[in-house]
Design a protein around this motif. Structure first.
Motif, PDB file in Angstrom:
ATOM      1  N   ALA A 277       0.839  -1.198   0.000  1.00 36.80           N
ATOM      2  CA  ALA A 277       0.000   0.000   0.000  1.00 36.80           C
ATOM      3  C   ALA A 277       0.871   1.244   0.000  1.00 36.80           C
ATOM      4  O   ALA A 277       0.646   2.199  -0.756  1.00 36.80           O
ATOM      5  N   GLU A 278       1.915   1.205   0.825  1.00 39.29           N
ATOM      6  CA  GLU A 278       2.796   2.358   0.974  1.00 39.29           C
ATOM      7  C   GLU A 278       3.500   2.705  -0.340  1.00 39.29           C
ATOM      8  O   GLU A 278       3.714   3.867  -0.659  1.00 39.29           O
ATOM      9  N   HIS A 279       3.887   1.676  -1.105  1.00 43.73           N
ATOM     10  CA  HIS A 279       4.651   1.925  -2.331  1.00 43.73           C
ATOM     11  C   HIS A 279       3.805   1.773  -3.594  1.00 43.73           C
ATOM     12  O   HIS A 279       4.337   1.655  -4.698  1.00 43.73           O
ATOM     13  N   ALA A 280       2.472   1.780  -3.393  1.00 47.57           N
ATOM     14  CA  ALA A 280       1.564   1.504  -4.516  1.00 47.57           C
ATOM     15  C   ALA A 280       1.849   2.394  -5.731  1.00 47.57           C
ATOM     16  O   ALA A 280       1.785   1.933  -6.875  1.00 47.57           O
ATOM     17  N   ALA A 281       2.211   3.661  -5.487  1.00 47.30           N
ATOM     18  CA  ALA A 281       2.414   4.601  -6.592  1.00 47.30           C
ATOM     19  C   ALA A 281       3.599   4.197  -7.469  1.00 47.30           C
ATOM     20  O   ALA A 281       3.661   4.560  -8.638  1.00 47.30           O
ATOM     21  N   LYS A 282       4.538   3.444  -6.904  1.00 43.83           N
ATOM     22  CA  LYS A 282       5.736   3.072  -7.664  1.00 43.83           C
ATOM     23  C   LYS A 282       5.655   1.660  -8.237  1.00 43.83           C
ATOM     24  O   LYS A 282       6.413   1.306  -9.129  1.00 43.83           O
ATOM     25  N   ILE A 283       4.760   0.856  -7.682  1.00 45.60           N
ATOM     26  CA  ILE A 283       4.695  -0.543  -8.111  1.00 45.60           C
ATOM     27  C   ILE A 283       3.839  -0.666  -9.361  1.00 45.60           C
ATOM     28  O   ILE A 283       2.678  -0.271  -9.380  1.00 45.60           O
ATOM     29  N   THR A 284       4.449  -1.175 -10.429  1.00 38.09           N
ATOM     30  CA  THR A 284       3.707  -1.296 -11.682  1.00 38.09           C
ATOM     31  C   THR A 284       3.106  -2.690 -11.852  1.00 38.09           C
ATOM     32  O   THR A 284       2.175  -2.882 -12.620  1.00 38.09           O
ATOM     33  N   HIS A 285       3.681  -3.652 -11.142  1.00 39.91           N
ATOM     34  CA  HIS A 285       3.220  -5.025 -11.314  1.00 39.91           C
ATOM     35  C   HIS A 285       3.827  -5.860 -10.195  1.00 39.91           C
ATOM     36  O   HIS A 285       4.944  -5.574  -9.773  1.00 39.91           O
ATOM     37  N   SER A 286       3.099  -6.878  -9.739  1.00 44.55           N
ATOM     38  CA  SER A 286       3.708  -7.739  -8.726  1.00 44.55           C
ATOM     39  C   SER A 286       2.991  -9.079  -8.685  1.00 44.55           C
ATOM     40  O   SER A 286       1.850  -9.186  -9.150  1.00 44.55           O
ATOM     41  N   ALA A 287       3.645 -10.076  -8.167  1.00 42.33           N
ATOM     42  CA  ALA A 287       3.017 -11.387  -8.023  1.00 42.33           C
ATOM     43  C   ALA A 287       3.716 -12.185  -6.942  1.00 42.33           C
ATOM     44  O   ALA A 287       4.912 -12.010  -6.700  1.00 42.33           O
ATOM     45  N   HIS A 288       2.925 -13.012  -6.286  1.00 42.32           N
ATOM     46  CA  HIS A 288       3.486 -13.962  -5.335  1.00 42.32           C
ATOM     47  C   HIS A 288       3.504 -15.312  -6.030  1.00 42.32           C
ATOM     48  O   HIS A 288       2.544 -15.668  -6.722  1.00 42.32           O
ATOM     49  N   LEU A 289       4.597 -16.045  -5.916  1.00 39.74           N
ATOM     50  CA  LEU A 289       4.685 -17.330  -6.599  1.00 39.74           C
ATOM     51  C   LEU A 289       4.268 -18.453  -5.648  1.00 39.74           C
ATOM     52  O   LEU A 289       4.504 -18.373  -4.450  1.00 39.74           O
TER      53      LEU A 289
END
Lengths: 405, 112
Positions: free
Chosen positions: B37-49
């Motif tokens: 949530a804190e870095h939402a503005a910088k995160i373009t994509h993410s996934a947990h494997l």
């Protein structure tokens, strides 16, 4: 190194970093700027010994770098235009060498690359000089520098002074690099490599430059004081035939009293900033030795106290051992051989395991045991020290030299 | 510039997570949620494997493709997720990665 070479090194060092920083600013490309400046430095070192150092060495270097840049970067129109507009004298700008230093010592680069890059970019050493100083192949150094520069570009390691939040850690990296350089130079100086560039000089210059650029950072002042205190005793460290003289036996009349007093003032300036740190404390310890009229007049209790403070900030088995050595020479009841041996044997098991491979530990125990009338135990400790020293444990030997001289 | 943060789990981290009680584990997950949530503005994509026992590796270097069970390097450290971030430079990427509250290793790789 003779006087002419030393002067040449001084002139290059004075200008190379500043001009590299200027070129980085103009080109906006760290790697390209560094390359053309290195070419200019190599040209200078080839031509100046015969032609003499020009009246304006900085203008000379920049002109050569610019010409070289126009030549090698001719396919890159942007650079060519930027370089073409570059004329001497360049407009006065703030000293950008700090940015240069922080980029070279970035923690994302391996330590050896940080060292090589700092020497080449900030101090103006050639790749060949760095290789000679560290006794490695020139191609090895060249490769380290190429890789580091590629990473700076490709991973986008920034070229700027770190933010306040990052500064303490990043400054720590820079200080580590300078201290490492100094040790390397200090330990090999006086050896059989008269033509090698004196890294201790470069480290002192770097420490002084850094202290000037960040005058409110007490650890930078502390490191400069530490380096200057060691340098002040340089003349007394070797006999004419080149063997090492221990601190106890050094002719204190040959120490540079003025340099020692100046280092003392640096330590006071650092202390006034009220942020103690390991370099300031180590400098204070060396100052205690440097200011004492003789070995027996040394304020050993004060030294032991400073080691207590140092250990609180930066625990290390070697510093614990040195604290014990200080206590051994301090007057009873707080000092003396019995107190020192008790302290030594009360060291945490982890520390004793580390020190077990370190000859000065056993030599110290042997001396204490002998003083306390236990010759058989002392002989056993002596043998252990000797065994370790006879092993090719070069690293430990080098450390030993630093501790004892 | 875009960077991918590769989150790497160690055996020890997995064990520690396993041995937590429900409340502690929830707290650990919440910390990760707050980080995203804190870095939402910088995160373009993410996934947990999914865990490494679900991994299959295909090697195409020989004459015939070789299918094997498990991750491509058999070791104590396995990639367990990633986040792609968009920041100015490596220092900013390091600052984001530094506050990562979960698994103990993060590899930072610039993306072309």
């Amino acid at each position: 190194m003779d006087d002419a070479q030393r002067e040449l090194a001084r002139v290059v060092r004075e200008h190379a970093g500043r001009l590299t920083a200027c070129l980085v600013r103009v080109l906006g490309d760290f790697a390209a700027a560094e390359d053309v400046m290195q070419d200019a430095v190599e040209t200078a070192l080839r031509r100046w010994p015969a032609e003499g150092v020009p009246d304006h060495p900085d203008a000379w270097l920049l002109t050569v770098a610019r010409r070289r840049g126009l030549d090698v970067l001719r396919r890159r129109a942007v650079y060519r235009d930027k370089l073409a507009r570059l004329a001497w004298p360049v407009p006065a700008e703030p000293d950008d060498r700090l940015k240069l230093i922080f980029t070279c010592c970035h923690p994302a680069l391996p330590r050896q690359a940080q060292v090589a890059l700092t020497l080449r970019t900030v101090c103006g050493l050639t790749t060949a000089q760095i290789a000679a100083a560290f006794l490695v192949k020139e191609s090895t150094v060249a490769q380290r520098i190429t890789r580091a520069k590629r990473k700076i570009t490709d991973a986008r390691i920034p070229y700027r002074v770190p933010s306040d939040a990052e500064l303490p850690e990043r400054l720590g990296q820079v200080l580590t690099v300078i201290y490492l350089l100094f040790n390397e130079g200090y330990l090999t100086s006086g050896g059989d490599r008269p033509h090698a560039r004196d890294l201790a000089d470069d480290a002192e210059w770097l420490a002084a430059t850094l202290a000037r650029l960040v005058p409110r950072e007490p650890e930078a002042l502390g490191l400069l004081a530490l380096v200057r205190l060691h340098q002040a005793r340089a003349a007394a460290r070797f006999t004419p035939d080149g063997s090492l003289v221990l601190l106890r036996d050094q002719d204190r009349g040959r120490w540079d009293r003025r340099a020692i007093a100046e280092a003392g003032r640096l330590i006071e300036r650092a202390a006034a900033l009220r942020r103690p740190g390991p370099y300031q404390l180590q400098a204070a310890i060396v100052a205690c030795h440097a200011e004492a009229p003789g070995w027996d007049d040394t304020d050993w209790l004060q030294i032991a106290l400073l080691y207590d403070m140092l250990l609180a900030l930066a625990p290390s088995p070697v510093h614990r051992l040195q604290r014990v050595i200080a206590l051994r020479h301090a007057p009873p009841p707080r000092g003396g051989a019995a107190v020192a041996l008790a302290e030594l044997d009360a060291l945490p098991p982890g520390d004793r395991r580390t020190l077990d491979g370190y000859p000065p530990y056993h030599a110290t125990r042997a001396e204490l045991l002998r003083a306390l009338g236990r010759p058989a135990d002392a002989a056993a400790a002596d043998r252990r020290a000797l065994d370790l020293t006879a092993n090719p444990a070069q690293q430990a030997l080098l450390e030993q030299r630093l501790v004892w001289t | 510039m875009k960077y991918v943060l590769l989150f790497v789990e160690t055996e020890r981290f997995a064990r520690d997570l396993e041995s937590m009680d429900e409340e502690a584990r929830q707290a650990a997950y919440d910390a990760v949620g707050r980080w995203f949530a804190e870095h939402a503005a910088k995160i373009t994509h993410s996934a947990h494997l999914r865990p490494s026992h679900t991994a299959t590796t295909l090697r195409l270097e020989g004459d015939e493709p070789l299918v094997t069970d498990g991750p491509f390097v058999e070791g104590k450290e396995v990639v367990s997720g990633y986040a792609e971030i968009e920041v100015a430079d490596l220092d900013e990427a390091l600052a984001v990665a530094r506050s990562w509250p979960a698994c103990p290793v993060v590899e930072i790789r610039p993306v072309d």
